[in-house]
Design a protein around this motif. Sequence first.
Motif, mmCIF file in Angstrom:
data_model
loop_
_atom_site.group_PDB
_atom_site.id
_atom_site.type_symbol
_atom_site.label_atom_id
_atom_site.label_comp_id
_atom_site.label_asym_id
_atom_site.label_seq_id
_atom_site.Cartn_x
_atom_site.Cartn_y
_atom_site.Cartn_z
ATOM 1 N N LYS A 145 0.912 -1.477 -0.047
ATOM 2 C CA LYS A 145 0.245 -0.057 -0.261
ATOM 3 C C LYS A 145 1.089 1.293 -0.093
ATOM 4 C CE LYS A 145 -3.323 -2.783 2.700
ATOM 5 N NZ LYS A 145 -4.545 -2.596 4.137
ATOM 6 N N GLN A 146 2.027 1.132 0.694
ATOM 7 C CA GLN A 146 2.879 2.042 0.679
ATOM 8 C C GLN A 146 3.192 2.508 -0.480
ATOM 9 O OE1 GLN A 146 3.292 4.768 3.249
ATOM 10 N NE2 GLN A 146 4.957 5.787 1.666
ATOM 11 N N TYR A 147 4.430 1.247 -1.022
ATOM 12 C CA TYR A 147 4.426 1.501 -1.966
ATOM 13 C C TYR A 147 4.307 2.338 -3.034
ATOM 14 C CZ TYR A 147 7.253 0.927 -6.439
ATOM 15 O OH TYR A 147 8.243 0.844 -7.781
ATOM 16 N N ALA A 148 2.307 2.075 -3.137
ATOM 17 C CA ALA A 148 1.871 2.150 -4.338
ATOM 18 C C ALA A 148 1.192 3.864 -4.007
ATOM 19 C CB ALA A 148 -0.312 0.916 -4.531
ATOM 20 N N ARG A 149 1.096 4.407 -2.842
ATOM 21 C CA ARG A 149 0.595 5.604 -2.849
ATOM 22 C C ARG A 149 2.150 6.036 -3.246
ATOM 23 N NH1 ARG A 149 -1.670 7.995 1.248
ATOM 24 N NH2 ARG A 149 -3.849 6.809 0.353
ATOM 25 N N SER A 150 3.797 5.780 -2.844
ATOM 26 C CA SER A 150 4.366 6.900 -3.728
ATOM 27 C C SER A 150 4.867 6.742 -5.493
ATOM 28 C CB SER A 150 5.548 5.629 -3.735
ATOM 29 O OG SER A 150 5.957 4.615 -3.902
ATOM 30 N N VAL A 151 3.905 5.647 -5.675
ATOM 31 C CA VAL A 151 3.814 5.710 -7.441
ATOM 32 C C VAL A 151 2.878 6.616 -7.829
ATOM 33 C CG1 VAL A 151 3.135 3.944 -9.399
ATOM 34 C CG2 VAL A 151 4.480 3.118 -7.518
ATOM 35 N N ILE A 152 1.591 6.229 -6.812
ATOM 36 C CA ILE A 152 0.680 7.653 -7.713
ATOM 37 C C ILE A 152 0.816 8.838 -7.237
ATOM 38 C CG2 ILE A 152 -1.973 8.269 -6.897
ATOM 39 C CD1 ILE A 152 -2.979 5.189 -6.753
ATOM 40 N N ASN A 153 1.678 9.128 -6.278
ATOM 41 C CA ASN A 153 2.249 10.886 -5.858
ATOM 42 C C ASN A 153 2.955 10.961 -7.077
ATOM 43 O OD1 ASN A 153 0.922 11.049 -3.811
ATOM 44 N ND2 ASN A 153 2.731 10.857 -2.296
ATOM 45 N N GLN A 154 3.742 10.072 -7.714
ATOM 46 C CA GLN A 154 5.005 10.595 -9.082
ATOM 47 C C GLN A 154 3.773 10.603 -9.984
ATOM 48 O OE1 GLN A 154 8.723 8.530 -9.185
ATOM 49 N NE2 GLN A 154 9.102 8.543 -10.938
ATOM 50 N N GLN A 155 3.069 10.166 -9.940
ATOM 51 C CA GLN A 155 2.156 9.732 -11.487
ATOM 52 C C GLN A 155 1.450 11.290 -11.575
ATOM 53 O OE1 GLN A 155 -0.357 6.694 -10.657
ATOM 54 N NE2 GLN A 155 1.043 5.108 -11.649
ATOM 55 N N ILE A 156 0.898 11.710 -9.727
ATOM 56 C CA ILE A 156 0.155 13.168 -9.651
ATOM 57 C C ILE A 156 0.522 14.225 -10.472
ATOM 58 C CG2 ILE A 156 -1.530 14.398 -8.139
ATOM 59 C CD1 ILE A 156 -2.579 11.919 -7.254
ATOM 60 N N TYR A 157 1.877 13.783 -9.790
ATOM 61 C CA TYR A 157 2.996 14.865 -9.749
ATOM 62 C C TYR A 157 3.734 15.493 -11.139
ATOM 63 C CZ TYR A 157 4.144 16.589 -5.269
ATOM 64 O OH TYR A 157 4.589 17.133 -4.019
ATOM 65 N N SER A 158 3.652 14.225 -11.798
ATOM 66 C CA SER A 158 4.164 14.207 -12.734
ATOM 67 C C SER A 158 3.010 15.145 -14.035
ATOM 68 C CB SER A 158 4.763 12.762 -13.772
ATOM 69 O OG SER A 158 5.510 12.269 -13.666
ATOM 70 N N LEU A 159 1.501 14.865 -13.683
ATOM 71 C CA LEU A 159 1.024 15.394 -14.625
ATOM 72 C C LEU A 159 0.441 16.734 -14.372
ATOM 73 C CD1 LEU A 159 -2.497 12.555 -14.105
ATOM 74 C CD2 LEU A 159 -1.229 13.460 -16.278
ATOM 75 N N LEU A 160 0.881 16.872 -12.800
ATOM 76 C CA LEU A 160 0.522 18.193 -13.200
ATOM 77 C C LEU A 160 1.865 19.112 -13.178
ATOM 78 C CD1 LEU A 160 -0.048 18.311 -8.538
ATOM 79 C CD2 LEU A 160 -1.555 18.938 -11.317
ATOM 80 N N ALA A 161 2.870 18.185 -13.412
ATOM 81 C CA ALA A 161 4.504 19.194 -13.812
ATOM 82 C C ALA A 161 4.009 19.124 -15.237
ATOM 83 C CB ALA A 161 5.575 18.617 -13.899
ATOM 84 N N LYS A 162 3.351 18.571 -16.200
ATOM 85 C CA LYS A 162 3.309 18.691 -17.746
ATOM 86 C C LYS A 162 2.223 20.145 -17.995
ATOM 87 C CE LYS A 162 3.256 13.629 -18.878
ATOM 88 N NZ LYS A 162 2.934 12.687 -19.478
ATOM 89 N N THR A 163 1.233 20.185 -17.381
ATOM 90 C CA THR A 163 0.103 21.528 -17.043
ATOM 91 C C THR A 163 0.721 22.549 -16.246
ATOM 92 O OG1 THR A 163 -0.886 19.935 -16.684
ATOM 93 C CG2 THR A 163 -1.977 21.721 -16.423
ATOM 94 N N GLY A 164 2.321 22.393 -15.532
ATOM 95 C CA GLY A 164 2.825 23.657 -15.401
ATOM 96 C C GLY A 164 2.515 23.904 -13.989
ATOM 97 N N ILE A 165 1.811 23.225 -13.523
ATOM 98 C CA ILE A 165 1.084 23.666 -11.597
ATOM 99 C C ILE A 165 1.971 23.361 -11.094
ATOM 100 C CG2 ILE A 165 -0.709 23.009 -9.853
ATOM 101 C CD1 ILE A 165 -2.356 21.976 -12.758
ATOM 102 N N GLN A 166 2.351 24.626 -9.901
ATOM 103 C CA GLN A 166 3.731 24.692 -9.381
ATOM 104 C C GLN A 166 3.002 24.144 -7.454
ATOM 105 O OE1 GLN A 166 4.942 28.150 -8.663
ATOM 106 N NE2 GLN A 166 7.160 27.125 -7.972
ATOM 107 N N VAL A 167 3.222 23.340 -6.818
ATOM 108 C CA VAL A 167 3.082 22.927 -5.521
ATOM 109 C C VAL A 167 3.489 23.101 -4.897
ATOM 110 C CG1 VAL A 167 2.714 20.721 -4.111
ATOM 111 C CG2 VAL A 167 2.022 20.966 -7.104
ATOM 112 N N THR A 168 3.632 23.943 -3.619
ATOM 113 C CA THR A 168 3.996 25.058 -2.655
ATOM 114 C C THR A 168 4.233 24.409 -1.291
ATOM 115 O OG1 THR A 168 2.785 26.507 -2.556
ATOM 116 C CG2 THR A 168 4.652 27.271 -4.604
#
Length: 346
Positions: A145-168
């Motif tokens: 479950k923890q590994y899955a969470r780390s994977v999904i976090n990276q997927q979401i970050y990658s999607l936001l990065a492609k859209t130019g959204i900055q997470v502060t």
Amino acid sequence: MGIQYTSNTDYYNKIPEYRDINLLPKNSSSDTSVGYQYTDMTEEMRIGIQVTREHYEKVYQENLKHSNPLAYITEKYYDKSSRHFCGYMTEEQRVFAARTEKTMIETGGKTMCGYASYDYSLRNYEGIYTGGKNTGFRLNTDREKQYARSVINQQIYSLLAKTGIQVTNQMNLKFQIDPYSYKLTVTGNASKDILSAIEQILNEGDNAKNLWHHLWICMHDRDNEIINSQGSYRKAEQQSLWHEFYQTTGYDIRESKYQNGTFIAEDGTDLLELYKKNAKHVEGIDLYTKRFLNFAQNGWNKACDLTIAVGFDSSGLYDIGQENGFGINQATWIKGGIQNILDAKV
């Protein structure tokens, strides 16, 4: 502007290269980017599930023969003076059996979705049974479950990065997912444009659906007990009931009306008759029909909708409503720590 990873870059870099973060859940649509395919069941797991399910289904019927099934279950597992006391089991086995049997009484016979390898019913199955000591539930472990969470976090970050959204560091959002449509809504301390953009991204394909299922799995402990205040077995039954009828009939049962022992859609269709006609699993017809009558006769209870909310900030997703969460700053309770979890072969 590219995404800002703040202080958690190392966390994502530690995800093992041999794991394919693009391995999405089976049947995900082509435009899906978020999700995690949990480990497929081994033959041992299938046997363990089958044996324990058959055992508890039989015991469930035996318990129902008593005038007060719950009292009888308590007596045979906790009252040492009773002639029904199961003294041949370890204390941990009795606790697990009692909890499982009581849950089945309370849910009308709902069986487990996995199994405990220390369950007494598995004692004759070498290679599956691990003895009388609690070794946890054998499906979707905390590490995975923890590994899955780390994977999904990276997927979401990658999607936001492609859209130019900055997470502060200051950003703190809440994602809320409807259990029927799987539509995700976003609230929090960001502009309306950013909130809208994130909503649009996470509602593409089966992103929100896959995220809902991941969060639902994370809401259970190693004995498959619900540990999140947002969930309950009744909510889970209502959610599965809706999807069973929708997939079988194409109708939203929340919009039907109870009439003369059945449910009538707005166009006059008898939904129970249509369900019985189209049901793929004959053995499930009686179960879902009874459950439908139980849940919807007095109108659909919105308070029992299994809507799931999860927090999101610069560290990624963090669980709401449970003490032992799987966010970066919540997972210190897992044996081995975060780094070991991310390096584990699950």
